[in-house]
Motif scaffolding. Structure first.
Motif, PDB file in Angstrom:
ATOM      1  N   VAL A  17       0.836  -1.203   0.000  1.00  0.00           N
ATOM      2  CA  VAL A  17       0.000   0.000   0.000  1.00  0.00           C
ATOM      3  C   VAL A  17       0.868   1.248   0.000  1.00  0.00           C
ATOM      4  O   VAL A  17       0.657   2.183  -0.786  1.00  0.00           O
ATOM      5  N   ALA A  18       1.879   1.251   0.872  1.00  0.00           N
ATOM      6  CA  ALA A  18       2.732   2.436   0.965  1.00  0.00           C
ATOM      7  C   ALA A  18       3.411   2.711  -0.371  1.00  0.00           C
ATOM      8  O   ALA A  18       3.465   3.850  -0.839  1.00  0.00           O
ATOM      9  N   THR A  19       3.904   1.647  -0.990  1.00  0.00           N
ATOM     10  CA  THR A  19       4.648   1.841  -2.235  1.00  0.00           C
ATOM     11  C   THR A  19       3.746   2.357  -3.346  1.00  0.00           C
ATOM     12  O   THR A  19       4.144   3.196  -4.155  1.00  0.00           O
ATOM     13  N   ILE A  20       2.528   1.840  -3.382  1.00  0.00           N
ATOM     14  CA  ILE A  20       1.618   2.287  -4.435  1.00  0.00           C
ATOM     15  C   ILE A  20       1.325   3.772  -4.306  1.00  0.00           C
ATOM     16  O   ILE A  20       1.438   4.533  -5.248  1.00  0.00           O
ATOM     17  N   PHE A  21       0.993   4.193  -3.061  1.00  0.00           N
ATOM     18  CA  PHE A  21       0.592   5.581  -2.909  1.00  0.00           C
ATOM     19  C   PHE A  21       1.761   6.542  -2.807  1.00  0.00           C
ATOM     20  O   PHE A  21       1.684   7.674  -3.209  1.00  0.00           O
ATOM     21  N   LYS A  22       2.852   6.085  -2.185  1.00  0.00           N
ATOM     22  CA  LYS A  22       4.039   6.937  -2.050  1.00  0.00           C
ATOM     23  C   LYS A  22       5.267   6.126  -2.457  1.00  0.00           C
ATOM     24  O   LYS A  22       5.893   5.498  -1.615  1.00  0.00           O
ATOM     25  N   PRO A  23       5.572   6.157  -3.742  1.00  0.00           N
ATOM     26  CA  PRO A  23       6.685   5.317  -4.234  1.00  0.00           C
ATOM     27  C   PRO A  23       7.977   5.587  -3.472  1.00  0.00           C
ATOM     28  O   PRO A  23       8.836   4.726  -3.393  1.00  0.00           O
ATOM     29  N   VAL A  24       8.087   6.801  -2.873  1.00  0.00           N
ATOM     30  CA  VAL A  24       9.309   7.143  -2.157  1.00  0.00           C
ATOM     31  C   VAL A  24       9.590   6.141  -1.031  1.00  0.00           C
ATOM     32  O   VAL A  24      10.719   5.960  -0.611  1.00  0.00           O
ATOM     33  N   PHE A  25       8.533   5.503  -0.584  1.00  0.00           N
ATOM     34  CA  PHE A  25       8.689   4.549   0.503  1.00  0.00           C
ATOM     35  C   PHE A  25       9.754   3.509   0.201  1.00  0.00           C
ATOM     36  O   PHE A  25      10.517   3.102   1.063  1.00  0.00           O
ATOM     37  N   LEU A  26       9.786   3.070  -1.052  1.00  0.00           N
ATOM     38  CA  LEU A  26      10.696   1.984  -1.393  1.00  0.00           C
ATOM     39  C   LEU A  26      12.083   2.472  -1.835  1.00  0.00           C
ATOM     40  O   LEU A  26      12.911   1.691  -2.287  1.00  0.00           O
ATOM     41  N   SER A  27      12.337   3.794  -1.663  1.00  0.00           N
ATOM     42  CA  SER A  27      13.653   4.302  -2.049  1.00  0.00           C
ATOM     43  C   SER A  27      14.714   3.754  -1.109  1.00  0.00           C
ATOM     44  O   SER A  27      14.441   3.469   0.060  1.00  0.00           O
ATOM     45  N   GLY A  28      15.923   3.577  -1.647  1.00  0.00           N
ATOM     46  CA  GLY A  28      17.021   3.039  -0.842  1.00  0.00           C
ATOM     47  C   GLY A  28      17.220   3.826   0.437  1.00  0.00           C
ATOM     48  O   GLY A  28      17.367   3.260   1.526  1.00  0.00           O
ATOM     49  N   ASP A  29      17.202   5.158   0.291  1.00  0.00           N
ATOM     50  CA  ASP A  29      17.379   6.010   1.455  1.00  0.00           C
ATOM     51  C   ASP A  29      16.389   5.696   2.559  1.00  0.00           C
ATOM     52  O   ASP A  29      16.751   5.540   3.714  1.00  0.00           O
TER      53      ASP A  29
END
Ligand SMILES: Nc1ncnc2c1ncn2[C@@H]1O[C@H](COP(=O)(O)OP(=O)(O)OP(=O)(O)O)[C@@H](O)[C@H]1O
Ligand SMILES: Nc1ncnc2c1ncn2[C@@H]1O[C@H](COP(=O)(O)OP(=O)(O)OP(=O)(O)O)[C@@H](O)[C@H]1O
Ligand SMILES: [Mg+2]
Ligand SMILES: [Mg+2]
Lengths: 302, 324, 512, 324
Positions: D35-47
């Protein structure tokens, strides 16, 4: 057009009015500057401060505004922001040895304390015994207040007979001031170094039927303290900071820094005395009050 | 005949056995009072004594409630947060013009309902009560903050509700009257009524209680209902004393209440103790806090002393039980 | 070769001033199976816990391999000297694997490191030795009770014991499992190990033991070679002459009245029709008439307590119907049972009967039904409460210092009398008693037997559950024998002899 | 043959049963991440991922320690205060010129010694651990405040100690390395050593442990020693991250640690659970906090969600146990 700038703000405690006011300032500032703002409270948890700073940065905020819980521990978030090449702006609290915040918007705590001391002398022309409440966690900002106050009354016949450590809440102050009222039946005044404890003192003094005798002065005049001053309670006055203005300015300086414009590295807002005579003006509009009595014009955009 | 050895004991015997039961705490209390009075005679002034009692109201009410909960073998770590929530709730209603005659009973009833829910969860699931109530702390706090976006809800200085915390009736401060009334009610419930007896029995042996036709669930719910109602009342008195409903109010309340109950000789494992002990415990705690303040103990020392007191109290409880 | 591995001299033990063992002298020889028998509460488990170092002895000496043990004797000393125990209560860790449980007590020569695989492997021989097919990898809490018992025994075997105490090891084993265990014991014996074997099943005792010691009321009565004893003699040693006399007297009393034959028209006060407890396929039916005492007996684990639990609503019933005075009723909880005037004296007075830290008075008036009857508007009439408590204390000859004393300090017999008073005060028409004389002294037993007769005369109907066949032979007007959750036989009083009952309890079918 | 034994298991079966054990939490974790990744792709950023792990260090260490304590059937509510005290202590030593190579081991040893004391009290007296540690919270806090009159003790920005919380070794943030090392050590102790097995055994059945010659007192002391040593380490990492020893640090740490442990499937009654579960619990908690931040949940909602999570976790534990 230009890319929208987003910034994150980390105030301390959602259940303390000082911070909720500051948040209003953040929001209005963000509106004026046309940036996106995300507010996350640290809930007085220093670790959260660091975590949220990192989270904002990794989510792409260009700048972070923090209201530090502690003047030393803020070094953590500042380092994080610096390492990531982001701007970090502090409100209210000045870091111990500045590790490089972009800007600081704060109050002049020493002169605030001094102003409170002067007001105490005015209110107690014949002097007398007073007590001072201290926050149980020590900090430079707090010390500045105490020192300013003490320096102001030095040489007068006002005597600080006791200082009381409180945890910053009304309840704790109430519990601790009450026995003091028995211990010093001839007490003339109390200087509260924070706003919430002033209400606690008021409750204690009221319950002991000593409101005619004891003058309470508060450092910070939030709406309830203001109301109490207005109604002629034992809280006869105080000195006020301007959390709304602080928040507003913080956003403004942050955005300017991000845009590479000129900005103020240090803004020290005045801390101004408030009494029954002018308290209504403060209630009506903080910024106007600041302009009128402190000569600081928020709208002019320093 | 009263002389009959097995039959009732004489009043004197009962008094003696009661006193010996509290020997430790009473001795501590007397020593504290004597020392305080010698060094700071102001301690024994009428004002100071009245103030001490007024100040013990909120802890006292919570401790009375906690006595019920601990007697059943439970615990409640969410006292402060619930008190804060009730305070905010009451202040808000007052702000909307609801008269205090409605607000106070409403607050108490709301507290009792919450307590019934908490009691039901704990009795039905056997989840350790301290963890349920630790979770509830967060929930109550969240709700209290949400209520008014984190702002304290002010109560007008002239609102009659402020009499609850700051006023006097016939020259006696209202909180003291409330405290005494609460004590009498709790005393009667625990010692004279059927349901009060059940509280002791389920704390003493849940299985035996169940087999004797006592509903453990209902009794636990009842205990938590009384407890939460008292906490709600304490929260309203607090709000009245502080002239506002504060989401952050009630700090340390549970800790103080538990300390008072344990100092008063109620066993942490349930089933053993009584409300008179709790009164003594509350007094001891209050005198201690008062003395520490009068002697200007720094904050760290006060914190330390409180921690030591809790541990000493439970150790004492443990040693006493070992002797039994 | 007949060397003593352990000698006990003058062992005594008191709990809170109550002497439960006194002057017990006993020796155990290498390679023998030594049976310890005695009624419930005779002190068998206590003696063994002393030998095991779990309890400190109050008096006496323990000599192991000729070495006298000092005051610091503890479990670890016992284990170091090769003494080990399969405890009566299962002492396993539910969340760990079978292998780990078996190897738990082993001395470990692996520098503090542990290998799950290796440990489980090491346990296999001990499982094989007992002939049980359980993987050492499964968690104990996924096993049925009987397997847990086997694991418990395997654990002891793994511990290099020279002397193994087995306290009722067969109490939850099936017939085949018992046979397997017997084989294991014989093998252990051949290996030169000494087994102390505690059991209530006399057949087992005679089948496996070399010598038998009888304990009664904390004293050693006799030690004899098994072949020198008959079952009849053994029972008389166990029960005691005094009690036998009382029993005979009571039996004569009973016989005057003959076996009461109930007319077909009379309504039973309690009737169970084909009730089936959830989770079993066994059905139970019985009838109980006013003014009679129906004994229910069976071996430990026969399902007596479970039957009571289904009657008073603690366990759910899937089928069947309970009738009280001819009317069908639903009992969901003990509270419903009390409302129907059914009172229970539970099996374990400390766990289920009493709030030990509360006073005598409060315990006597514990039942909700009774307290409601002496309350007005929820307030307890304290005067009445005290009076009634006093009168019941007198009636049962209960020895207490005063009403406010905590029951914790009372002896077992007096505690039991308080549990009975508590049940009686609820005003029952039906009284269910589960092992009411377990672990109490002869005097208290006699008081209870007498009380039963009085209650019976007053018209109360009593269901008396006991695994003590010697008392069953005279207490019940008729006796129901239970085995594996079913009532397998109803015996009229005259046929309720010890031999008969034991026979049906253990699975026999024919009479005499 | 393994096949006809009760419960014989192949590797595959074991894996499956392990996975199914965590089915609930793993599912929650996956759903949150998706869910997080779909709505806020930044979630899955390496940082963001690195940050999340770094941020779970202190909670993670405390949760590892708490796993030992809860496995023995205990609890510790004084985690935050002890971490703060250790932080102040370490910062002070550094300020006096003691090198970090001495300070860190010293802090850990001090923690272990404190833990042994706490464990001894709890094992010897049977006082409920939550009340002992509630009392200790006050004592630790008092000491931390007293240490430097309530002032935070600053750590120089250039002090090498700051690497502990903020540096990188071979490109990996130091706290992550510490966390991994701590996990490996805890895993080995719990699963590969005798004393670790004893922790399960005393938690599962104290009586059985005694009968098998296992010292309940020593094992409890050991568990608390490990736990407090890890908490001390967490306190030092915290101090390093904050460039100061702060008497008020460590807020909510115990609550978060307990939540993580319970989410990870360790039973509150002791004897059942494991450290891998705790890792999953820590991750879930951290992801949850991160997601709430990313989605800008208001403060009250975050508090509420945390409270609900605790209660749901213990309820889940209860239901799972009921099924067994
Ligand atoms: N921990 C204890 N505290 C007080 N009394 C005890 C304790 N353990 C046993 N007793 C008492 O000691 C007596 C002997 O009990 P014990 O368990 O040794 O009997 P037993 O012969 O093993 O009986 P059973 O056949 O029922 O197992 C009983 O009266 C019992 O109530
Ligand atoms: N805790 C338990 N878990 C699972 N099964 C049990 C448990 N306790 C007893 N059982 C089993 O339940 C069955 C019946 O037990 P129950 O207690 O009813 O027997 P009982 O005839 O009353 O014997 P006792 O003389 O021991 O009281 C037995 O097979 C026993 O092994
Ligand atoms: Mg036994
Ligand atoms: Mg039974």
């Amino acid at each position: 057009g230009t890319e929208t700038i987003s910034i994150g703000a980390i105030p301390q405690d959602p259940s303390v009015e000082f911070y909720t006011r500051m948040v209003e300032g953040y929001q209005d500032g963000a509106k004026e500057m046309g940036v996106e703002l995300d507010v996350q409270y640290s809930n007085n948890n220093v670790e959260e401060e660091t975590r949220l700073t990192e989270a904002f940065i990794s989510q792409g905020s260009s700048g972070v505004i923090v209201n530090p819980i502690d003047s030393v521990a803020i070094a953590g978030p500042i380092q994080k922001a610096k390492n990531a090449g982001k701007h970090i702006v502090l409100t209210d609290v000045t870091p111990e040895d500045d590790p490089g915040a972009t800007a600081i918007v704060t109050s002049d705590n020493y002169s605030g304390g001094k102003a409170a001391g002067e007001m105490m002398m005015e209110m107690l022309p014949n002097g007398g015994k007073i007590i001072m409440t201290k926050f149980k966690f020590s900090s430079i900002a707090m010390d500045d207040r105490y020192n300013g106050f003490q320096d102001a009354i030095a040489g007068s016949n006002i005597e600080i007979v006791d200082t009381i450590d409180v945890d910053g809440t009304r309840e704790d102050t109430l519990a601790k001031i009450t026995p003091m009222l028995s211990k010093y039946p001839d007490l003339a005044g109390i200087f509260c170094s924070q706003g919430d404890p002033a209400i606690g003192c008021l409750a204690a003094v009221d319950a002991a039927n000593m409101s005619d005798q004891v003058t309470i002065l508060s450092y910070d005049v939030e709406s309830e303290v203001a109301e109490a001053i207005k109604q002629g309670s034992a809280i006869k006055g105080g000195v006020t900071q301007f959390p709304y203005v602080m928040g507003y300015e913080a956003v403004r300086q942050t955005v300017r820094a991000i845009r590479g414009e000129e900005y103020e590295k240090l803004i020290e807002l005045p801390v101004l005395p408030v009494t029954k005579d002018n308290v209504q003006e403060l209630i009506d509009d903080q910024a106007e009050f600041l302009k009128k009595y402190g000569g600081y014009d928020l709208a002019a955009g320093k | 005949m009263n002389n009959n050895k097995i039959g009732g004991t004489t009043l004197w015997q009962r008094l003696r056995s009661n006193l010996s039961q509290y020997a430790g705490v009473l001795a501590a209390l007397v020593v504290l009072i004597v020392v305080a009075t010698i060094f700071k005679p102001v301690f024994l002034s009428g004002d100071n004594i009245v103030n001490m009692i007024v100040n013990s109201t909120t802890i006292g009410l919570a401790a009375f409630g906690m006595t019920f909960v601990i007697l059943t073998g439970g615990i409640d770590l969410s006292v402060g947060a619930l008190a804060a929530l009730t305070g905010v709730f009451a202040a808000d209603l007052l702000g909307r013009g609801v008269p205090m005659g409605v607000v106070i009973p409403l607050g108490i009833i709301a507290g009792a309902l919450v307590g019934m829910g908490v009691g039901a969860i704990i009795a039905k699931t056997n989840i350790p009560p301290f963890i349920v109530t630790l979770g509830l702390t967060n929930i109550y706090s969240g709700l209290a903050i949400a209520y008014n976006d984190g702002y304290p809800v002010p109560i007008a200085l002239e609102d009659p509700f402020t009499v609850l915390g700051n006023g006097k009736i016939l020259g006696i401060p209202t909180p003291i009257l409330v405290l005494i009334a609460a004590f009498i009610i709790c005393y009667i419930i625990l010692n004279k009524t059927n349901v009060g007896r059940n509280v002791f029995i389920i704390g003493g042996n849940k299985e035996a209680a169940r087999l004797s036709g006592i509903s453990v669930t209902k009794t636990t719910m009842f205990s938590f209902a009384i407890h939460c109602a008292l906490v709600a009342l304490a929260g309203m008195i607090l709000a009245s004393r502080l002239y506002s409903g504060l989401p952050s109010a009630g700090k340390n309340m549970e800790m103080n209440a538990i300390t008072a109950v344990v100092l008063g000789g109620t066993s942490m494992t349930g089933g053993d103790g009584n409300i008179i002990g709790t009164v003594i415990g509350v007094l001891l705690l209050q005198v201690l806090l008062n003395v520490m303040t009068i002697f200007s103990f720094p904050a760290f020392l006060q914190s330390l002393v409180q921690g030591v007191i809790v541990i000493v109290a439970v150790l004492y409880d443990y040693l006493r039980k070992k002797k039994i | 070769m007949e060397e003593n591995i352990v000698t006990l001299r003058g062992i005594g033990k008191a709990f809170n001033g109550v002497q439960v063992l006194s002057q017990v002298d006993l020796d155990f020889k290498k390679g023998e199976v030594h049976a310890l028998v005695g009624e419930n509460g005779a002190g068998k488990s206590t003696l063994m816990k002393i030998l095991m170092g779990i309890y400190d002895r109050t008096q006496g000496e323990i000599v192991i391999d000729g070495k006298e043990m000092d005051e610091t004797y503890s479990i670890n000393t016992a284990r170091a000297n090769g003494i080990n125990m399969v405890p009566q209560e299962l002492a396993l860790v539910p969340a760990l694997s079978v292998g780990e449980n078996i190897m738990m007590g082993r001395k470990k020569g692996n520098h503090g490191f542990f290998s799950l695989k290796k440990t489980q492997q090491e346990a296999i021989p001990y499982l094989n030795q007992l002939g049980i097919t359980v993987s050492p990898e499964v968690r104990v809490d996924s096993l049925p009770i009987s397997y847990r018992q086997m694991v418990s025994i395997a654990k002891t075997c793994a511990d290099d014991a020279k002397l193994i105490i087995m306290d009722e090891p067969t109490s939850s084993l099936s017939k085949e499992e018992v046979d397997e265990l017997m084989a294991v014991i014989r093998r252990l014996k051949e290996d030169g190990k000494t087994i102390i074997y505690i059991s209530h099943l006399l057949d087992e005792i005679f089948a496996i033991s070399d010598r038998i010691t009888v304990l009664r009321d904390g004293k050693k009565i006799v030690t004899k070679r098994t072949e020198e004893l008959t079952q009849r003699e053994l029972i008389s040693y166990m029960v005691g002459e005094d009690l036998l006399h009382t029993q005979e007297a009571l039996r004569e009393d009973g016989e005057e009245g003959e076996d009461i034959l109930r007319s077909a028209g009379e309504t039973p006060v309690l009737e169970l029709k084909d009730i089936r407890r959830r989770g079993t396929d066994k059905r139970v039916s019985l009838r109980l008439y006013p003014g009679e005492i129906v004994g229910v007996t069976g071996l430990i684990g026969a399902g007596k307590t479970e039957l009571i639990r289904s009657i008073i609503g603690l366990d759910k019933m899937d089928e069947g119907q309970i009738f009280v005075k001819g009317r069908p009723v639903t009992i969901r909880s003990p509270r419903d049972a009390y409302a129907l005037r059914i009172a229970t004296v539970p099996e374990d007075r400390k766990l289920e009967g009493l709030a030990l830290i509360r006073s005598v008075r409060e315990n006597i008036s514990m039942t909700q039904k009774y307290r409601k009857s002496i309350s007005r508007a929820g307030f307890i009439d304290k005067k009445k409460e005290r009076e009634n408590a006093l009168s019941h204390i007198e009636k049962l000859n209960t020895k207490v210092a005063d009403l406010e004393q905590r029951v914790l300090k009372l002896s077992g017999g007096n505690q039991q009398k308080i549990v009975i008073s508590k049940a009686l005060l609820s005003g029952p028409e039906i009284l269910i008693m589960d092992e009411p004389t377990r672990g109490i002294d002869v005097g208290a037993k006699a008081t209870i037997y007498q009380l039963l007769q009085e209650l019976k005369k007053e018209g109360m109907a009593i269901l008396y559950f006991s695994s003590d066949v010697s008392e069953m032979s005279f207490v019940g007007d008729r006796v129901l024998v239970m085995r594996e959750g079913e009532i397998v036989r109803e015996l009229p009083k005259k046929q309720a002899t010890v031999e008969n009952m034991l026979n049906y309890m253990a699975g026999g079918t024919s009479n005499e």
